[in-house]
Motif scaffolding. Structure first.
Motif, short mmCIF file in Angstrom:
data_model
loop_
_atom_site.label_atom_id
_atom_site.label_comp_id
_atom_site.label_asym_id
_atom_site.label_seq_id
_atom_site.Cartn_x
_atom_site.Cartn_y
_atom_site.Cartn_z
N ALA A 30 0.89 -1.26 -0.06
CA ALA A 30 0.01 -0.02 -0.10
C ALA A 30 0.78 1.29 -0.05
O ALA A 30 0.62 2.34 -0.56
N ILE A 31 2.12 1.20 0.82
CA ILE A 31 2.90 2.41 0.67
C ILE A 31 3.58 2.38 -0.56
O ILE A 31 3.65 3.64 -1.12
N LYS A 32 4.06 1.39 -1.30
CA LYS A 32 4.58 1.66 -2.59
C LYS A 32 3.69 1.92 -3.60
O LYS A 32 4.07 3.19 -4.38
N GLU A 33 2.53 1.93 -3.41
CA GLU A 33 1.39 2.37 -4.47
C GLU A 33 1.14 3.93 -4.21
O GLU A 33 0.90 4.68 -4.82
N ALA A 34 1.07 4.10 -2.98
CA ALA A 34 0.75 5.68 -2.44
C ALA A 34 1.96 6.61 -2.67
O ALA A 34 1.80 7.84 -2.64
N ARG A 35 3.14 6.16 -2.61
CA ARG A 35 4.42 6.87 -2.46
C ARG A 35 5.14 6.57 -3.65
O ARG A 35 6.15 5.77 -3.47
N PRO A 36 5.08 7.26 -4.92
CA PRO A 36 5.68 7.04 -6.01
C PRO A 36 7.17 7.42 -5.90
O PRO A 36 8.13 6.92 -6.47
N GLU A 37 7.71 8.33 -4.88
CA GLU A 37 9.15 8.64 -4.73
C GLU A 37 9.79 7.35 -4.06
O GLU A 37 11.06 7.23 -4.42
N VAL A 38 9.26 6.61 -3.36
CA VAL A 38 9.83 5.38 -2.84
C VAL A 38 10.18 4.51 -3.87
O VAL A 38 11.26 3.99 -4.01
N VAL A 39 9.27 4.31 -4.90
CA VAL A 39 9.33 3.60 -5.94
C VAL A 39 10.39 3.98 -7.03
O VAL A 39 11.31 3.32 -7.48
N ALA A 40 10.56 5.41 -6.95
CA ALA A 40 11.61 6.19 -7.70
C ALA A 40 12.99 5.96 -7.24
O ALA A 40 14.02 5.51 -8.13
N VAL A 41 12.96 6.01 -5.86
CA VAL A 41 14.43 5.62 -5.16
C VAL A 41 14.92 4.33 -5.58
O VAL A 41 16.12 3.94 -5.79
N TRP A 42 13.82 3.15 -5.43
CA TRP A 42 14.30 1.88 -5.48
C TRP A 42 14.49 1.68 -6.97
O TRP A 42 15.55 0.80 -7.29
N ARG A 43 14.17 2.38 -8.16
CA ARG A 43 14.64 2.14 -9.26
C ARG A 43 15.97 2.68 -9.56
O ARG A 43 16.71 1.74 -10.25
N ILE A 44 16.65 3.39 -8.78
CA ILE A 44 17.83 3.56 -8.63
C ILE A 44 18.79 2.29 -8.26
O ILE A 44 19.72 1.83 -8.84
N GLY A 45 18.18 1.95 -7.19
CA GLY A 45 18.64 0.81 -6.55
C GLY A 45 18.71 -0.46 -7.45
O GLY A 45 19.58 -1.39 -7.59
N GLN A 46 17.72 -0.69 -8.20
CA GLN A 46 17.57 -1.76 -9.30
C GLN A 46 18.43 -1.58 -10.36
O GLN A 46 19.29 -2.39 -10.76
N LYS A 47 18.61 -0.43 -10.68
CA LYS A 47 19.73 -0.03 -11.55
C LYS A 47 21.33 -0.59 -11.24
O LYS A 47 22.08 -1.33 -11.91
N LEU A 48 21.68 -0.03 -10.04
CA LEU A 48 22.71 -0.67 -9.34
C LEU A 48 22.75 -2.07 -9.22
O LEU A 48 24.09 -2.61 -9.46
N TRP A 49 21.61 -2.51 -8.84
CA TRP A 49 21.83 -4.13 -8.46
C TRP A 49 21.85 -4.99 -9.84
O TRP A 49 22.66 -5.79 -9.73
N THR A 50 21.46 -4.48 -10.85
CA THR A 50 21.67 -5.17 -12.32
C THR A 50 22.84 -4.51 -12.87
O THR A 50 23.19 -5.09 -14.13
N ARG A 51 23.71 -3.67 -12.35
CA ARG A 51 25.14 -3.17 -12.92
C ARG A 51 24.64 -2.32 -14.15
O ARG A 51 25.43 -2.19 -14.94
N ASP A 52 23.44 -1.81 -14.17
CA ASP A 52 23.03 -1.05 -15.24
C ASP A 52 23.42 0.45 -14.86
O ASP A 52 22.64 1.37 -14.63
N TYR A 53 25.13 0.62 -14.96
CA TYR A 53 25.47 2.19 -14.56
C TYR A 53 24.93 3.07 -14.93
O TYR A 53 24.85 4.14 -14.51
N VAL A 54 24.75 3.01 -16.53
CA VAL A 54 24.54 4.07 -17.26
C VAL A 54 23.00 4.55 -16.88
O VAL A 54 22.47 5.66 -16.82
#
Length: 253
Positions: A79-103
């Motif tokens: 519910a918090i992930k759905e209500a707070r797009p900024e949290v999802v946006a922050v995790w998108r940065i983490g996802q890119k780092l996790w998959t080594r998509d540095y660009v």
């Protein structure tokens, strides 16, 4: 809950302390909940509704602790992930780092309009300010890029657009990490690729690496990486040598 320590760390830009502060505060907040379960009281974890998940996630990302960021992300209620797009946006940065998509990290950073509370934190991590989403220049560039067959070129042009709008003088943590990556992974690299990894335009990227001792072949636009000498000092501790001698003597006798 006393969040004064967290507020002070944010105000002083002590971002390297954020993850530990948030982890400790979360433990303090969760403890009463588990106690209520023990005594049979049915109470929810009320702190979750107000918890600064975006700041907490960024704290782990800033500290280069992606495993902890992933663990925290999994604990965040849907519910918090759905209500707070900024949290999802922050995790998108983490996802890119996790998959080594540095660009892709640069694209994730500039792809969201960060709140005033989170913006300085993101800027300190990236070393740049957020790009305005709409502009006549960006529209024109996107039209040209749509005609180019190559996702790599597209990403580089977007980053170039980003840099044209942002010259934030804040810390350059992520840029430094990317430079260290290039330093360890390449002996030669094109100026275009180095600019993409560093999130800079080509001229700035060239100037940046030349200051680090790299060499440029103007004809081929290739950069030669200058490896940093690793000096390993082996110091012999006399006391340890004495203990080792006594231990061997004991075994033999």
């Amino acid at each position: 809950m006393d969040t004064s320590q967290l507020n002070e760390a944010l105000a002083s830009s002590s971002y390297d302390k954020i993850a530990d502060i948030c982890d400790n505060l979360m433990l303090q907040a969760i403890s009463p909940y588990f106690f209520s379960l023990f005594i049979g009281a049915a109470e929810g974890i009320e702190f979750q509704d107000e918890w600064p998940y975006a700041i907490h996630l960024l704290g782990h990302i800033y500290s280069n602790d992606i495993n902890s960021a992933r663990f925290l992300w999994k604990k965040i209620p849907a519910a918090i992930k759905e209500a707070r797009p900024e949290v999802v946006a922050v995790w998108r940065i983490g996802q890119k780092l996790w998959t080594r998509d540095y660009v892709g990290v640069h694209e994730a950073i500039r792809g969201f309009s960060w709140s005033p509370e989170v913006q300085p934190f993101v800027s300190s991590f990236a070393g740049n300010a957020t790009v305005p989403k709409e502009s006549s220049l960006s529209s024109g560039l996107r039209l040209d890029v749509d005609q180019v067959n190559g996702a790599w070129v597209y990403i580089c042009v977007l980053i170039l657009l980003y840099i044209s709008f942002s010259h934030h003088p804040s810390a350059e943590l992520y840029k430094k990490r990317m430079f260290e990556l290039l330093l360890s992974a390449y002996s030669t690299i094109s100026t275009q690729d180095s600019a993409c990894f560093l999130g800079m335009n080509e001229n700035d990227a060239i100037n940046y690496v030349l200051q680090q001792g790299w060499a440029l072949d103007s004809a081929s636009q290739m950069l030669t990486v200058k490896k940093q000498a690793v000096i390993t000092e082996q110091k012999l501790d006399p006391s340890k040598l004495q203990r080792l001698t006594e231990y061997v003597f004991h075994l033999e006798h």
